[in-house]
Design an enzyme around this catalytic site. Structure first.
Site, short mmCIF file in Angstrom:
data_model
loop_
_atom_site.label_atom_id
_atom_site.label_comp_id
_atom_site.label_asym_id
_atom_site.label_seq_id
_atom_site.Cartn_x
_atom_site.Cartn_y
_atom_site.Cartn_z
N LYS A 44 68.25 -0.73 15.99
CA LYS A 44 68.19 -2.04 15.17
C LYS A 44 69.33 -2.82 15.16
O LYS A 44 70.20 -2.81 14.61
CB LYS A 44 67.87 -1.38 13.78
N1 PMP Z 1 59.69 -0.91 13.83
C1 PMP Z 1 60.41 -1.97 13.51
C2 PMP Z 1 60.45 -3.06 14.54
C3 PMP Z 1 60.91 -2.07 12.56
O1 PMP Z 1 61.95 -2.99 12.06
C4 PMP Z 1 60.87 -1.04 11.44
C5 PMP Z 1 61.75 -0.80 10.19
N2 PMP Z 1 62.84 -0.19 10.25
C6 PMP Z 1 60.00 0.09 12.05
C7 PMP Z 1 59.31 0.09 13.00
C8 PMP Z 1 59.81 1.13 10.96
O2 PMP Z 1 60.93 2.00 10.89
P1 PMP Z 1 61.47 3.12 9.69
O3 PMP Z 1 60.17 3.92 9.36
O4 PMP Z 1 62.41 4.05 10.10
O5 PMP Z 1 61.78 2.09 8.38
#
Ligand code: PMP
Length: 308
Positions: free
Chosen positions: A160
């Site tokens: 991220k």
């Molecule tokens: N894909 C992207 C591009 C995201 O930004 C997120 C949010 N973090 C997710 C998937 C989902 O991830 P998570 O369930 O860990 O929040």
């Protein structure tokens, strides 16, 4: 409800939120050199509890490693403690948690990561569901974005990284301007990848499909839903998914920390199923809600209580 809070944790101490600032000449601001997490804390009978805090902080540390930081001032466990301290200081029962590690170089705005240092902040605020509080029942309308999701050797899709999110912003803004709620993005080969901020699931003939992890963010909600679906007796298949497999799905749902579990009722002006939340999505959503309220057998494994 804005992004207000009384305190933000900055490099080891709580400061008044208005004093939590970043210098203008920070490489993080100029080149997108930061890594972050989105985490949720829920109000349960035993007080505030954070969903999968360790996994989120481990992913944060891994994002920093992927970006190239060779050392960090805090461990994953210390960051988890700091997040809980920030929640307690602000007195929130339920909130969103945003830790961010960013690069700062006091002497240069050059492009080499070495020479600078990692700085860390953690903010918390009360935030409703990202796609709207009604979205979890009513569902959302999505389009397949004209923007392609990252190529995994251009932007690192397991991290991220703040700079990566310009791609999500392009897609999301386009979708909303077109009148949709969310963007579904295809990978560079043309297969379904993920949404601008969520992972995606497809249900067809009782089987649940989701994309392989190679080009997507390994969502922590995604991982939880796979376990919950298997607990419920479903077969979950991770495979390539094409755009038209979305159109003929019985059900499509998306998931993420900010959005939670949201049915998709329409894609590119094609109704999905009967255009309402369908039974498999409902069952999985209910299991997820039970987990985060503290009343599911998996709650003990996935909730970390803030006041313990
Ligand atoms: N894909 C992207 C591009 C995201 O930004 C997120 C949010 N973090 C997710 C998937 C989902 O991830 P998570 O369930 O860990 O929040």
């Amino acid at each position: 409800m804005g992004i207000e809070s009384k305190y933000i944790w900055m490099d080891g101490k709580l400061v008044e939120s208005e004093n939590a600032t970043v210098p203008f000449l920070s490489t993080a601001l100029h080149y997108g050199l930061g890594v972050f997490e989105g985490i949720r804390c829920y109000n349960t009978n035993r007080g505030p509890a954070v969903f999968r805090l360790k996994e989120h902080m481990d992913r944060l540390v891994n994002s920093a490693k992927i970006l190239g930081f060779n050392s960090l001032p805090y461990t994953s466990a210390e960051l988890a403690e700091a997040a809980k301290e920030t929640i307690r200081a602000n007195g929130f029962k339920a909130c969103y948690i945003r830790p961010l590690i960013y690069h700062h170089n006091r002497s240069s705005l050059g492009l080499n990561l070495d020479g600078g240092e990692a700085r860390v902040g953690i903010a918390v605020w009360e935030w409703g569901r990202y796609l709207g509080d009604e979205s979890i029942e009513k569902g959302v309308r999505a389009n397949v974005s004209s923007f392609t999701r990252h190529h995994p050797n251009i932007a690192m899709t397991k991290a991220k990284i703040t700079g990566n999110y310009a791609n999500s912003v392009l897609a999301k803004t386009e979708s909303v301007r077109l009148g949709f709620d969310e963007a579904i993005m295809l990978d560079p080969q043309g297969y379904v990848a993920e949404c601008s901020g969520e992972n995606i699931f497809v249900v067809r003939h009782g089987i649940i499909y989701t994309t392989q992890t190679a080009v997507i963010l390994e969502g922590i909600t995604r991982d939880a839903l796979i376990s919950l679906a298997k607990d419920l007796g479903y077969t979950v298949v991770e495979q390539l998914i094409s755009r038209d497999q979305l159109y003929i799905a019985d059900e499509v749902f998306v998931c993420g920390t900010a959005a939670e579990v949201v049915p998709v009722t329409e894609i590119d002006f094609r109704q999905i199923g009967d255009g309402v939340m369908e039974p498999v999505t409902r069952q999985i959503q209910q299991a997820f809600m039970a987990v985060i309220s503290g009343s599911h057998p998996r709650s003990a494994e996935w909730l970390e209580y803030v006041n313990n």
